[in-house]
Design a protein around this motif. Structure first.
Motif, PDB file in Angstrom:
ATOM      1  N   TRP A  16     -10.840  -4.252  -7.729  1.00 19.95           N
ATOM      2  CA  TRP A  16     -10.340  -3.670  -8.838  1.00 19.95           C
ATOM      3  C   TRP A  16     -11.016  -4.454 -10.036  1.00 19.95           C
ATOM      4  CZ3 TRP A  16      -8.402  -4.990 -13.758  1.00 19.95           C
ATOM      5  CH2 TRP A  16      -7.706  -4.088 -14.493  1.00 19.95           C
ATOM      6  N   GLY A  17     -11.574  -3.705 -11.029  1.00 21.77           N
ATOM      7  CA  GLY A  17     -12.336  -4.166 -12.221  1.00 21.77           C
ATOM      8  C   GLY A  17     -13.833  -4.211 -11.786  1.00 21.77           C
ATOM      9  N   ALA A  18     -14.178  -3.885 -10.550  1.00 18.78           N
ATOM     10  CA  ALA A  18     -15.840  -3.720 -10.245  1.00 18.78           C
ATOM     11  C   ALA A  18     -16.310  -2.926 -10.949  1.00 18.78           C
ATOM     12  CB  ALA A  18     -15.778  -3.629  -8.882  1.00 18.78           C
ATOM     13  N   PRO A  19     -17.610  -2.829 -11.102  1.00 16.82           N
ATOM     14  CA  PRO A  19     -18.402  -1.605 -11.754  1.00 16.82           C
ATOM     15  C   PRO A  19     -18.142  -0.516 -11.013  1.00 16.82           C
ATOM     16  CG  PRO A  19     -19.629  -3.650 -11.577  1.00 16.82           C
ATOM     17  CD  PRO A  19     -18.583  -4.030 -10.711  1.00 16.82           C
ATOM     18  N   GLY A  20     -18.396   0.514 -11.691  1.00 18.46           N
ATOM     19  CA  GLY A  20     -17.955   1.751 -10.955  1.00 18.46           C
ATOM     20  C   GLY A  20     -16.460   2.521 -10.887  1.00 18.46           C
ATOM     21  N   GLY A  21     -15.612   1.364 -10.938  1.00 17.91           N
ATOM     22  CA  GLY A  21     -14.389   1.784 -11.187  1.00 17.91           C
ATOM     23  C   GLY A  21     -13.540   2.434 -10.124  1.00 17.91           C
ATOM     24  N   ASP A  22     -14.018   3.536  -9.788  1.00 16.13           N
ATOM     25  CA  ASP A  22     -13.006   4.433  -9.085  1.00 16.13           C
ATOM     26  C   ASP A  22     -13.513   4.331  -7.710  1.00 16.13           C
ATOM     27  OD1 ASP A  22     -10.983   6.389  -8.519  1.00 16.13           O
ATOM     28  OD2 ASP A  22     -12.096   8.033  -9.464  1.00 16.13           O
ATOM     29  N   VAL A  85     -12.796  -4.437 -22.064  1.00 16.39           N
ATOM     30  CA  VAL A  85     -12.771  -6.201 -22.113  1.00 16.39           C
ATOM     31  C   VAL A  85     -14.061  -6.461 -21.262  1.00 16.39           C
ATOM     32  CG1 VAL A  85     -10.645  -6.251 -22.830  1.00 16.39           C
ATOM     33  CG2 VAL A  85     -11.025  -6.363 -20.625  1.00 16.39           C
ATOM     34  N   ALA A  86     -14.559  -7.437 -21.338  1.00 14.91           N
ATOM     35  CA  ALA A  86     -15.744  -7.882 -20.584  1.00 14.91           C
ATOM     36  C   ALA A  86     -15.093  -8.276 -19.143  1.00 14.91           C
ATOM     37  CB  ALA A  86     -16.641  -9.417 -21.096  1.00 14.91           C
ATOM     38  N   LEU A  92      -6.251  -8.487 -16.767  1.00 16.39           N
ATOM     39  CA  LEU A  92      -4.884  -7.972 -15.913  1.00 16.39           C
ATOM     40  C   LEU A  92      -4.136  -9.174 -15.574  1.00 16.39           C
ATOM     41  CD1 LEU A  92      -3.375  -5.905 -14.735  1.00 16.39           C
ATOM     42  CD2 LEU A  92      -4.844  -5.954 -12.667  1.00 16.39           C
ATOM     43  N   ALA A  93      -4.762 -10.448 -15.201  1.00 12.35           N
ATOM     44  CA  ALA A  93      -4.152 -11.479 -14.898  1.00 12.35           C
ATOM     45  C   ALA A  93      -2.949 -11.937 -15.821  1.00 12.35           C
ATOM     46  CB  ALA A  93      -5.073 -12.755 -14.373  1.00 12.35           C
ATOM     47  N   GLU A  94      -3.465 -11.835 -16.850  1.00  2.00           N
ATOM     48  CA  GLU A  94      -2.841 -12.221 -18.245  1.00  2.00           C
ATOM     49  C   GLU A  94      -1.400 -11.211 -18.338  1.00  2.00           C
ATOM     50  OE1 GLU A  94      -3.174 -12.521 -23.140  1.00  2.00           O
ATOM     51  OE2 GLU A  94      -5.034 -13.340 -21.953  1.00  2.00           O
ATOM     52  N   VAL A  95      -1.892 -10.087 -18.230  1.00  4.04           N
ATOM     53  CA  VAL A  95      -0.803  -8.913 -18.349  1.00  4.04           C
ATOM     54  C   VAL A  95       0.383  -9.283 -17.484  1.00  4.04           C
ATOM     55  CG1 VAL A  95      -0.370  -6.609 -17.963  1.00  4.04           C
ATOM     56  CG2 VAL A  95      -2.080  -7.201 -19.460  1.00  4.04           C
TER      57      VAL A  95
END
Length: 181
Positions: A16-22, A85-86, A92-95
């Motif tokens: 999750w969060g890797a380039p390309g996303g889906d 966000v960068a 997500l860890a903060e959320v």
């Protein structure tokens, strides 16, 4: 009283969060999806909805092949929306360390998800995501924390819908870490 089976997608080919996303499912994720589909068939689940993202659609596809049921794509059961966000993983860890009541920007996401689940009228397989499943389980338990448990890939969590309210029947299997998003 409809039973809702919340299935976390199988293991994706990229984090999750890797380039390309889906990302689509990995070979292990495809096998996990097939196992989940076989378990759902034995439970007699006759309807399905899915997040529009590939990893959920591919997990749902195994169920469709196993049962002949067509999963309806429902945007409300999709992944938690992240701002531009960068570092999405850090965001997500903060959320996940927070409470829904402290996240007004995500109130709509949670409300749409819970409304979609509450509108289901028959036993339904719901192919979704880590945080969305947490939101549903948290609501069923009357909890405000974002992270209430760590559903494993292709795990099946069962909820019941009673008088318009969600009730937890059984949590699915858990992963030992949240790094497996």
């Amino acid at each position: 009283m409809p039973r809702l089976f919340l299935i976390r997608h199988g293991e994706p080919a990229a984090e999750w969060g890797a380039p390309g996303g889906d990302a689509p499912l990995s070979p292990l994720g495809l096998a996990q999806a097939a196992d989940a589909a076989a378990r759902l068939r034995t439970l007699g689940v006759g309807a399905a909805i899915t997040s529009p993202l590939k990893r959920c659609r591919e997990t749902a596809a195994a169920f469709e092949m196993e049962t002949g049921t067509v999963a309806r794509v429902v945007d409300a059961v999709t992944e938690i929306p992240s701002p531009a966000v960068a570092d999405r993983r850090a965001w997500l860890a903060e959320v996940m360390q927070s409470r829904w009541s402290a996240l007004p920007a995500l109130a709509g996401f949670r409300a749409r998800l819970l409304d979609a689940l509450s509108a289901l009228r028959e036993d339904t397989a719901v192919f979704s995501h880590f945080v969305a499943i947490n939101a549903a389980v948290g609501a069923a338990e009357g909890r405000d924390e974002v992270l209430v448990f760590k559903p494993a890939h292709a795990s099946i969590t069962e909820l019941a819908l009673e008088d318009g309210r969600l009730r937890l029947v059984a949590r699915g299997g858990e992963t030992p870490t949240v790094n497996a998003l």
